[in-house]
Design a protein around this motif. Structure first.
Motif, PDB file in Angstrom:
ATOM      1  N   LEU A  20       0.805  -1.227  -0.127  1.00 19.06           N
ATOM      2  CA  LEU A  20      -0.071  -0.030  -0.053  1.00 19.06           C
ATOM      3  C   LEU A  20       1.050   1.108   0.115  1.00 19.06           C
ATOM      4  O   LEU A  20       1.897   1.314   0.723  1.00 19.06           O
ATOM      5  N   HIS A  21       0.253   1.955  -0.781  1.00 12.55           N
ATOM      6  CA  HIS A  21       0.982   3.519  -0.629  1.00 12.55           C
ATOM      7  C   HIS A  21       0.237   4.713  -0.183  1.00 12.55           C
ATOM      8  O   HIS A  21      -0.478   5.532  -1.076  1.00 12.55           O
ATOM      9  N   PRO A  22      -0.096   4.797   0.913  1.00 14.42           N
ATOM     10  CA  PRO A  22      -1.163   5.540   1.699  1.00 14.42           C
ATOM     11  C   PRO A  22      -1.031   7.156   1.064  1.00 14.42           C
ATOM     12  O   PRO A  22      -2.083   7.699   0.880  1.00 14.42           O
ATOM     13  N   GLU A  23       0.289   7.446   0.813  1.00 13.21           N
ATOM     14  CA  GLU A  23       0.218   9.019   0.344  1.00 13.21           C
ATOM     15  C   GLU A  23      -0.497   9.324  -1.011  1.00 13.21           C
ATOM     16  O   GLU A  23      -0.654  10.388  -1.024  1.00 13.21           O
ATOM     17  N   ALA A  53      -6.815  12.900  -3.253  1.00 16.76           N
ATOM     18  CA  ALA A  53      -8.222  12.738  -3.154  1.00 16.76           C
ATOM     19  C   ALA A  53      -8.649  13.120  -1.800  1.00 16.76           C
ATOM     20  O   ALA A  53      -9.840  14.071  -1.776  1.00 16.76           O
ATOM     21  N   LEU A  54      -7.965  12.950  -0.496  1.00 18.90           N
ATOM     22  CA  LEU A  54      -8.423  13.507   0.617  1.00 18.90           C
ATOM     23  C   LEU A  54      -8.420  15.021   0.627  1.00 18.90           C
ATOM     24  O   LEU A  54      -9.566  15.535   1.115  1.00 18.90           O
ATOM     25  N   LEU A  85      -3.262   8.683  -1.489  1.00 16.57           N
ATOM     26  CA  LEU A  85      -4.638   9.137  -1.108  1.00 16.57           C
ATOM     27  C   LEU A  85      -4.816  10.752  -0.943  1.00 16.57           C
ATOM     28  O   LEU A  85      -5.807  11.072  -0.616  1.00 16.57           O
TER      29      LEU A  85
END
Lengths: 113, 113
Positions: free
Chosen positions: B75-78, B83-84, B80
């Motif tokens: 996963l690459h949460p950054e 979009a956030l 997102l």
DNA sequence: AATTTATTTAACCAAATGGTTGACAATTCG
DNA sequence: CGAATTGTCAACCATTTGGTTAAATAAATT
């Protein structure tokens, strides 16, 4: 189970996945507007814009008020809360990684005891 | 113009608009996993899961590391963040409305001077 | 009553999506 | 080497999507 939340997220994210619809949301942030007003800046037909608005409506992102022959659309920002919360959960993993990295770097630059 | 940001938002939101893909993101929040591991809980074929993972990859939400014959996803949460941030802008209109309402209600319940 | 304005509905089209199966490629194991 | 494991690629199918145009509906205007 969570299927109603899930289908709501389906609708919200898929509504936001189109550039034209995001522009419509942007336009509605200024306040209530008629469909004609909303369609004016776009190069596509009014019918196409009308369809996009129905998608946003289905997602609960906007609502419609009919006054005479004109339909007025209004933004419902609270509808975005679920999507925001969903993303925030996983984005938070990034913040955790960052703070861990920061912690490690601080330790590394510490003078050895 | 902003078209690269826009197409990135297109990809991210459309990637998140599918329940299966959101479950995959959830699974990857626990850490790196192989495609077989990821596919196991689902009733659809491994090929279908593999396709979903490619969609997440295109959106930059995950990446892939190949070790021997197994492909590991991470996963690459950054990814997102954009979009956030986009959602947060319009959701903030809700917070503004709420605080206005709160303000009005406080004024109403005030003892008249 | 006739026309213009605002919007929807219906029918259509091309492309994208989410799924399938069957065949192929690459790696590991006996 | 031969077989099993892990996954991709290609072809196919049904449904959805984003667009169009033409016709219908409804309200305001002349």
């Amino acid at each position: 189970m969570n299927s109603s939340l899930d289908t709501q997220l389906d609708h919200i994210f898929s509504a936001l996945s189109d550039h034209t619809r995001r522009r419509l949301v942007h336009a509605l942030a200024e306040g209530e507007k008629s469909i004609g007003q909303l369609a004016e800046p776009f190069e596509i037909s009014l019918v196409a814009v009308s369809k996009h608005l129905r998608v946003l409506e289905r997602a609960g992102i906007i609502s419609r008020r009919i006054d005479g022959r004109t339909h007025f659309c209004r933004l419902h920002p609270e509808s975005l809360t679920q999507a925001l919360d969903w993303i925030a959960i996983y984005r938070s993993f990034w913040d955790q990684r960052l703070s861990k990295m920061k912690h490690l770097m601080e330790k590394e630059t510490e003078p050895d005891a």
